[in-house]
Design an enzyme around this catalytic site. Structure first.
Site, PDB file in Angstrom:
ATOM      1  N   ASP A 267      10.250  85.650  57.726  1.00  0.00           N
ATOM      2  CA  ASP A 267      10.468  84.249  57.355  1.00  0.00           C
ATOM      3  C   ASP A 267       9.514  83.355  58.166  1.00  0.00           C
ATOM      4  O   ASP A 267       9.961  82.515  58.941  1.00  0.00           O
ATOM      5  CB  ASP A 267      11.944  83.836  57.587  1.00  0.00           C
ATOM      6  CG  ASP A 267      12.382  83.938  59.047  1.00  0.00           C
ATOM      7  OD1 ASP A 267      11.749  84.708  59.814  1.00  0.00           O
ATOM      8  OD2 ASP A 267      13.332  83.229  59.441  1.00  0.00           O
TER       9      ASP A 267
ATOM     10  N   ASP B 184       6.927  85.182  63.581  1.00  0.00           N
ATOM     11  CA  ASP B 184       6.721  86.099  62.447  1.00  0.00           C
ATOM     12  C   ASP B 184       5.224  86.215  62.154  1.00  0.00           C
ATOM     13  O   ASP B 184       4.735  87.299  61.827  1.00  0.00           O
ATOM     14  CB  ASP B 184       7.384  85.556  61.170  1.00  0.00           C
ATOM     15  CG  ASP B 184       8.876  85.333  61.319  1.00  0.00           C
ATOM     16  OD1 ASP B 184       9.667  86.165  60.884  1.00  0.00           O
ATOM     17  OD2 ASP B 184       9.240  84.275  61.884  1.00  0.00           O
TER      18      ASP B 184
ATOM     19  N   ASN C  95      13.689  80.547  58.664  1.00  0.00           N
ATOM     20  CA  ASN C  95      13.214  79.454  59.518  1.00  0.00           C
ATOM     21  C   ASN C  95      13.019  78.161  58.729  1.00  0.00           C
ATOM     22  O   ASN C  95      13.278  77.067  59.221  1.00  0.00           O
ATOM     23  CB  ASN C  95      11.881  79.839  60.172  1.00  0.00           C
ATOM     24  CG  ASN C  95      12.075  80.787  61.342  1.00  0.00           C
ATOM     25  OD1 ASN C  95      13.018  80.632  62.114  1.00  0.00           O
ATOM     26  ND2 ASN C  95      11.191  81.756  61.467  1.00  0.00           N
TER      27      ASN C  95
ATOM     28  N   THR D 229      12.198  90.596  60.328  1.00  0.00           N
ATOM     29  CA  THR D 229      12.075  89.639  61.434  1.00  0.00           C
ATOM     30  C   THR D 229      12.677  88.289  61.050  1.00  0.00           C
ATOM     31  O   THR D 229      12.359  87.276  61.669  1.00  0.00           O
ATOM     32  CB  THR D 229      10.605  89.468  61.871  1.00  0.00           C
ATOM     33  OG1 THR D 229       9.867  88.944  60.754  1.00  0.00           O
ATOM     34  CG2 THR D 229       9.990  90.782  62.317  1.00  0.00           C
TER      35      THR D 229
ATOM     36  N   PHE E 268      19.680  83.344  65.974  1.00  0.00           N
ATOM     37  CA  PHE E 268      19.392  82.694  64.691  1.00  0.00           C
ATOM     38  C   PHE E 268      19.496  83.625  63.464  1.00  0.00           C
ATOM     39  O   PHE E 268      20.215  83.329  62.504  1.00  0.00           O
ATOM     40  CB  PHE E 268      17.993  82.043  64.737  1.00  0.00           C
ATOM     41  CG  PHE E 268      17.592  81.386  63.441  1.00  0.00           C
ATOM     42  CD1 PHE E 268      18.054  80.127  63.107  1.00  0.00           C
ATOM     43  CD2 PHE E 268      16.765  82.041  62.537  1.00  0.00           C
ATOM     44  CE1 PHE E 268      17.713  79.519  61.902  1.00  0.00           C
ATOM     45  CE2 PHE E 268      16.410  81.442  61.333  1.00  0.00           C
ATOM     46  CZ  PHE E 268      16.885  80.178  61.017  1.00  0.00           C
ATOM     47  N   ASN E 269      18.755  84.741  63.471  1.00  0.00           N
ATOM     48  CA  ASN E 269      18.681  85.574  62.252  1.00  0.00           C
ATOM     49  C   ASN E 269      20.055  86.094  61.835  1.00  0.00           C
ATOM     50  O   ASN E 269      20.358  86.199  60.644  1.00  0.00           O
ATOM     51  CB  ASN E 269      17.734  86.768  62.458  1.00  0.00           C
ATOM     52  CG  ASN E 269      16.289  86.323  62.556  1.00  0.00           C
ATOM     53  OD1 ASN E 269      15.922  85.267  62.046  1.00  0.00           O
ATOM     54  ND2 ASN E 269      15.471  87.116  63.229  1.00  0.00           N
TER      55      ASN E 269
ATOM     56  N   HIS F 139       9.674  86.479  70.024  1.00  0.00           N
ATOM     57  CA  HIS F 139      10.639  87.420  69.458  1.00  0.00           C
ATOM     58  C   HIS F 139      10.066  88.479  68.507  1.00  0.00           C
ATOM     59  O   HIS F 139      10.156  89.682  68.755  1.00  0.00           O
ATOM     60  CB  HIS F 139      11.709  86.648  68.679  1.00  0.00           C
ATOM     61  CG  HIS F 139      12.353  85.530  69.419  1.00  0.00           C
ATOM     62  ND1 HIS F 139      13.258  85.728  70.432  1.00  0.00           N
ATOM     63  CD2 HIS F 139      12.235  84.179  69.297  1.00  0.00           C
ATOM     64  CE1 HIS F 139      13.691  84.568  70.885  1.00  0.00           C
ATOM     65  NE2 HIS F 139      13.083  83.601  70.224  1.00  0.00           N
ATOM     66  N   ASP F 140       9.544  88.023  67.374  1.00  0.00           N
ATOM     67  CA  ASP F 140       9.343  88.944  66.241  1.00  0.00           C
ATOM     68  C   ASP F 140       8.311  90.054  66.450  1.00  0.00           C
ATOM     69  O   ASP F 140       8.501  91.175  65.940  1.00  0.00           O
ATOM     70  CB  ASP F 140       9.010  88.143  64.969  1.00  0.00           C
ATOM     71  CG  ASP F 140      10.204  87.319  64.508  1.00  0.00           C
ATOM     72  OD1 ASP F 140      11.341  87.647  64.891  1.00  0.00           O
ATOM     73  OD2 ASP F 140      10.002  86.347  63.758  1.00  0.00           O
TER      74      ASP F 140
HETATM   75  C1  BDR Z   1      14.432  84.422  65.523  1.00  0.00           C
HETATM   76  O1  BDR Z   1      14.680  83.172  64.897  1.00  0.00           O
HETATM   77  C2  BDR Z   1      13.496  82.645  64.357  1.00  0.00           C
HETATM   78  O2  BDR Z   1      13.356  81.286  64.641  1.00  0.00           O
HETATM   79  C3  BDR Z   1      12.369  83.477  64.906  1.00  0.00           C
HETATM   80  O3  BDR Z   1      11.354  83.606  63.937  1.00  0.00           O
HETATM   81  C4  BDR Z   1      12.998  84.798  65.236  1.00  0.00           C
HETATM   82  O4  BDR Z   1      12.965  85.693  64.149  1.00  0.00           O
HETATM   83  C5  BDR Z   1      14.764  84.298  66.993  1.00  0.00           C
HETATM   84  O5  BDR Z   1      16.096  83.989  67.175  1.00  0.00           O
HETATM   85 CA    CA Z   2      11.580  85.274  62.212  1.00  0.00          CA
END
Ligand code: BDR
Ligand code: CA
Length: 314
Positions: free
Chosen positions: A10, A15, A39, A127, A169-170, A243-244
């Site tokens: 996303d 990402d 996102n 991701t 978040f995800n 993160h990703d």
């Molecule tokens: C995740 O949330 C998104 O904002 C980032 O792309 C990542 O996948 C981190 O919590």
């Molecule tokens: Ca992401």
């Protein structure tokens, strides 16, 4: 043998870095990039994937558009992190090549058909919210046999959430999808906030990657300059979790990370803890282990890998 992967994302600044890292790695064969609403809305995540692949001159990579919203909830987005477009940054705008378009086939059909027809097993690399993956598994459960492993970015085992105090978040965005994936019986690896917060970008890292002196590394710097604004404020440090790309780094060199095979389930409905990953690290329930949860990352090895790979791009 090369690992065959489907990158489900996303984009999103981090990402975008995951796409670049995968595209730069001959050890991985990208069968397709599938996009999901996360996102930002789906139209923007698709557009951003097209932009990233245009910039790195990989318009041979096929982009598919998938679910625009989670299985049960309305889409919750993160413009507050990634900006209005999901890939806000300073510098030259990226103009998508005029002949580079999203594929006609839907992402979920692409995932199902690709798994069904593949003679090799495939790695799924989500991701973003897990909606596309869950819907693919629901559409055709027999594809499980063709999936070697699902390595996803999401969750928080032993640390605070980043979207609510209890949720990352995800997983917060689509907790029902996360439970479908975690309950699938497929080997799963979770790259949650526990590890991604050990892989931090700061000015020193940005400058070091800029030494590559190519347009993809310059793009990385532009992305990070924007992406770090929100995190510096939130965490009150100069460090921002990247993160990703941890998902791709794990596929390239699993020795960067360590963790443990444990049971993970997700809270779906609670007002306070929706999207919390309930990780039985101590084995105090009778629930069967279903997920390899990573909790240590070697950031030096990670950034050496990232710098080296980005240096091979245009
Ligand atoms: C995740 O949330 C998104 O904002 C980032 O792309 C990542 O996948 C981190 O919590
Ligand atoms: Ca992401």
């Amino acid at each position: 043998m090369n690992k065959k992967i489907i990158l489900d994302c996303d984009p999103g600044h981090d990402d975008a870095v995951a796409i670049m890292l995968a595209a730069a790695s001959k050890e991985l064969e990208i069968l397709g990039i599938t996009c999901v609403g996360g996102n930002v809305g789906l139209d923007n995540t698709v557009n951003n994937a097209l932009k990233v692949c245009t910039l790195i001159e990989r318009t041979d990579l096929k982009i598919y558009s998938g679910a625009s919203k989670p299985i049960h909830y309305d889409l919750f987005t993160a413009e507050y992190v990634h900006g209005k477009t999901g890939l806000d940054k300073k510098g030259d705008p990226i103009i998508i090549s005029s002949d580079y378009k999203v594929e006609d086939q839907n992402a979920i059909d692409f995932i199902v058909d690709t798994c069904k027809s593949s003679t090799d097993q495939i790695y799924l690399c989500p991701t973003g919210p897990l909606t596309n993956i869950a819907l693919s598994l629901q559409k055709n459960p027999s594809i499980k046999e063709k999936i070697k492993e699902i390595v996803f970015m999401g969750g928080a085992a032993m640390c605070l959430g980043n979207t609510t105090p209890s949720a990352e978040f995800n997983i917060f965005v689509d907790p029902h999808a996360a439970n479908i994936v975690l309950g699938s019986g497929i080997p799963i690896t979770m790259m949650g906030l526990d590890v991604t917060h050990q892989v931090n970008v700061n000015k020193t890292i940005i400058n070091s990657i800029n030494e590559n002196n190519n347009k993809s590394s310059k793009f990385f710097g532009e992305l990070m300059d924007f992406y770090t604004i929100f995190h510096k404020k939130l965490y009150e440090t100069e460090d921002t979790p990247l993160h990703d790309p941890c998902v791709i780094a794990y596929l390239l060199d699993p020795s960067i990370f360590t963790g443990k095979l444990v049971n993970v389930v997700v809270e779906e409905n609670s007002e306070l803890t929706r999207g919390a990953t309930i990780v039985d690290w101590l084995g105090v329930t009778n629930r069967n282990p279903n997920c390899h949860v990573m909790n240590y990352a070697n950031d030096k090895k990670f950034f050496a890998l990232l710098k080296n790979k980005l240096s091979t791009l245009p």
